[in-house]
Design an enzyme around this catalytic site. Structure first.
Site, PDB file in Angstrom:
ATOM      1  N   SER A 185       0.797  -1.228   0.000  1.00  0.00           N
ATOM      2  CA  SER A 185       0.000   0.000   0.000  1.00  0.00           C
ATOM      3  C   SER A 185       0.827   1.273   0.000  1.00  0.00           C
ATOM      4  CB  SER A 185      -0.939   0.013   1.200  1.00  0.00           C
ATOM      5  OG  SER A 185      -0.194   0.027   2.403  1.00  0.00           O
ATOM      6  N   HIS A 213      -5.018  -4.303  -2.072  1.00  0.00           N
ATOM      7  CA  HIS A 213      -4.801  -3.240  -3.064  1.00  0.00           C
ATOM      8  C   HIS A 213      -4.694  -3.777  -4.489  1.00  0.00           C
ATOM      9  CE1 HIS A 213      -4.197   0.181  -0.290  1.00  0.00           C
ATOM     10  NE2 HIS A 213      -3.852  -0.783   0.549  1.00  0.00           N
ATOM     11  N   LYS A 244     -11.425  -0.716  -1.013  1.00  0.00           N
ATOM     12  CA  LYS A 244     -10.610  -0.118  -2.065  1.00  0.00           C
ATOM     13  C   LYS A 244     -11.423  -0.188  -3.372  1.00  0.00           C
ATOM     14  CE  LYS A 244      -7.152  -0.059   0.951  1.00  0.00           C
ATOM     15  NZ  LYS A 244      -7.964   0.098   2.167  1.00  0.00           N
TER      16      LYS A 244
END
Lengths: 410, 86
Positions: A185, A213, A244
């Site tokens: 990240s 992610h 996300k």
């Protein structure tokens, strides 16, 4: 010693950062205008630090599904799955995700943090070994502290280093579980999963990959780094988040392990927290359906990644080595980074200020994240604003075409 | 199995050597030096140091031990204990 005295150094460091003109960790968004824009302090601002990779926070289907679910099921479940029961959508979402990953089992958690906390602390018991990447997210480190396994750290993205550390444990009888992330990240680089799979097989270890992610970002259908590297069948446990690319909140754990369901009555971060509100579950189901129907959304995302990465590189910024939707701009020192961050905010661009120890190797970062919904014009504004602030603060050379000049000199 | 178990002094000397870049004053680093307070190592730096020591002594030093280690001497003892138990 007073209760809060031990925060003295932290308070001083935070104070120094706030002296840049605003508190980077206390930004108030007055209005959210779209998945890529907000109003902050009366200014129209481009959001380039939201992790909203597919821009689905205002997706029409997800909004409609959430609204219908609110009317049908109410605002919340007011308790945990084991105490208050599962709603049909909780089960349906777990089935959707298991289908998406082509695995047997899925457990949905209330946050992505809790998915890692619960999975890692419960899977590895007393006498077992957790081998965690040095740059792991806080949720992984906290899981190590919550559980009872022995914890060994290996060099970031370094399968040979993992191999060496596993070899030292060869005679130890406990299970070994290796924990890595798909995309990291902070610097935006991703794990060499093929090589990690080879090492875990050599030592008879298990492999858990956190795709927080990388879901909806990597791989042909958006399953993440494991799909990109073609190792779906060799990853034993997958964790991820809905906060996300799925545009909401929540987390999940997926596996083919035959005894998986016992985790539902053993995993404390799953058992002792209220379950996801049904409206969230409905919006995530809609977002996942959208990704599965339209994986080409990711093509637009990666075009945008190229625009931002190439643009910032041409300005002469030092970026994270692997390109991806997390574009990390290295800045020399927290104070300079805070000044640059504030300069950007004043110019209508929001990015994340990331400072040690949340960042690897003591580096300060302006962390940008790219959204499929960003227009090219928005990204060009971000690049220009960063270039302007970078020149003013001496982060990049003052003359134009600095990138080319530097590239030629090297 | 402790073929050439390092002596107390040799482990301590190696650790002090590894900590030299963090020295904050003219005071020498000793077994009594506190790693966080005197040398200002944050949690990340301590974990990085453990990795270096693991390789130097070819031993596993679990992160679980970090909470119990305050001084350089305690760190040296942790390394010796792990080496002896290996």
């Amino acid at each position: 010693m007073g209760l809060f005295d031990r925060f003295q150094e932290l308070r001083a460091a935070h104070g120094q950062i706030k002296a840049c003109g605003a508190d980077p960790f206390g930004v108030k968004m007055d209005r959210i205008l779209s998945s890529t824009e907000a109003e902050i302090e009366g200014r129209h601002t481009i959001l380039c630090g939201s992790n909203n990779y597919l821009g689905l926070t205002f997706d029409a289907d997800s909004l409609a599904a959430a609204k219908a679910s609110l009317d049908k099921y109410g605002t919340g479940t007011t308790g945990s799955r084991i105490a208050n029961g599962s709603y049909d959508d909780h089960k349906a979402l777990e089935q959707d995700l298991a289908d998406f990953y082509g695995k047997q089992h899925c457990m949905v958690f209330t946050t992505g943090y809790q998915a890692n906390l619960g999975a890692i602390s419960t899977l590895a018991g007393p006498g077992d070994y957790l081998l965690v990447d040095a740059d792991s997210h806080a949720s992984i480190y906290d899981a190590c502290r919550l559980g009872h396994a022995t914890v060994i750290r290996f060099k970031h993205n370094d399968p040979a280093d993992l191999d060496k550390r596993l070899a030292r444990l060869a005679k130890e009888p406990g299970n070994k579980i290796v924990v890595v992330e798909g995309i990291y990240s902070m610097l935006g680089d991703h794990a060499p999963l093929k090589e990690f799979v080879a090492v875990k097989k050599k030592h008879g270890a298990y492999l858990l990959v956190d795709e927080a992610h990388s879901m909806g970002v990597m791989g042909k259908t958006g399953r993440g780094c494991l799909e990109h590297d073609g190792v779906d069948a060799d990853v034993d446990f997958i964790t991820g988040t809905f906060s996300k690319s799925m545009g909401a909140i929540g987390g999940f754990l997926i596996s083919d392990h035959p005894d998986f369901d016992i985790l539902r009555v053993a995993c404390r971060p799953y058992m002792f927290t209220a379950s996801l509100p049904p409206s969230i579950v409905a919006s995530v189901r809609a977002s996942l359906a959208r990704l599965r129907a339209e994986p080409e959304m990711m093509t637009r995302l990666w075009q945008n990644v190229d625009t931002l990465y190439d643009g910032l590189q041409a300005k002469g910024f030092r970026l994270g080595k692997q390109r991806g939707p997390v574009v990390a701009v290295h800045i020399n020192g927290p104070e300079l980074a805070a000044m640059a961050w504030h300069g950007l905010l004043s110019n209508g661009v929001y990015v994340n200020l990331a400072l040690p120890p949340a960042t690897p190797s003591g580096t300060a970062l302006l962390r940008c994240s790219v959204c499929a919904a960003h227009t090219t014009e928005q990204l060009e504004q971000v690049i220009e604003a960063l270039g302007e602030v970078g020149r003013q603060l001496g982060i990049i050379p003052a003359e134009d075409g600095a990138g080319q000049v530097r590239a030629a000199a090297e | 199995m402790g073929m050439d178990a390092p002596t107390e002094d040799s482990v301590l000397a190696e650790i002090i050597n590894a900590l030299l870049p963090f020295k904050k004053s003219d005071e020498p680093i000793t077994a009594e030096t506190e790693i966080a307070r005197d040398l200002k190592l944050d949690s990340l730096a301590v974990m990085d140091l453990l990795m270096v020591l693991e390789d130097k002594f070819d031993v596993s030093i679990p992160l679980n031990m970090v909470a119990e280690i305050t001084t350089v001497g305690q760190l040296a003892k942790a390394v010796r204990d792990q080496k002896a138990g290996a």
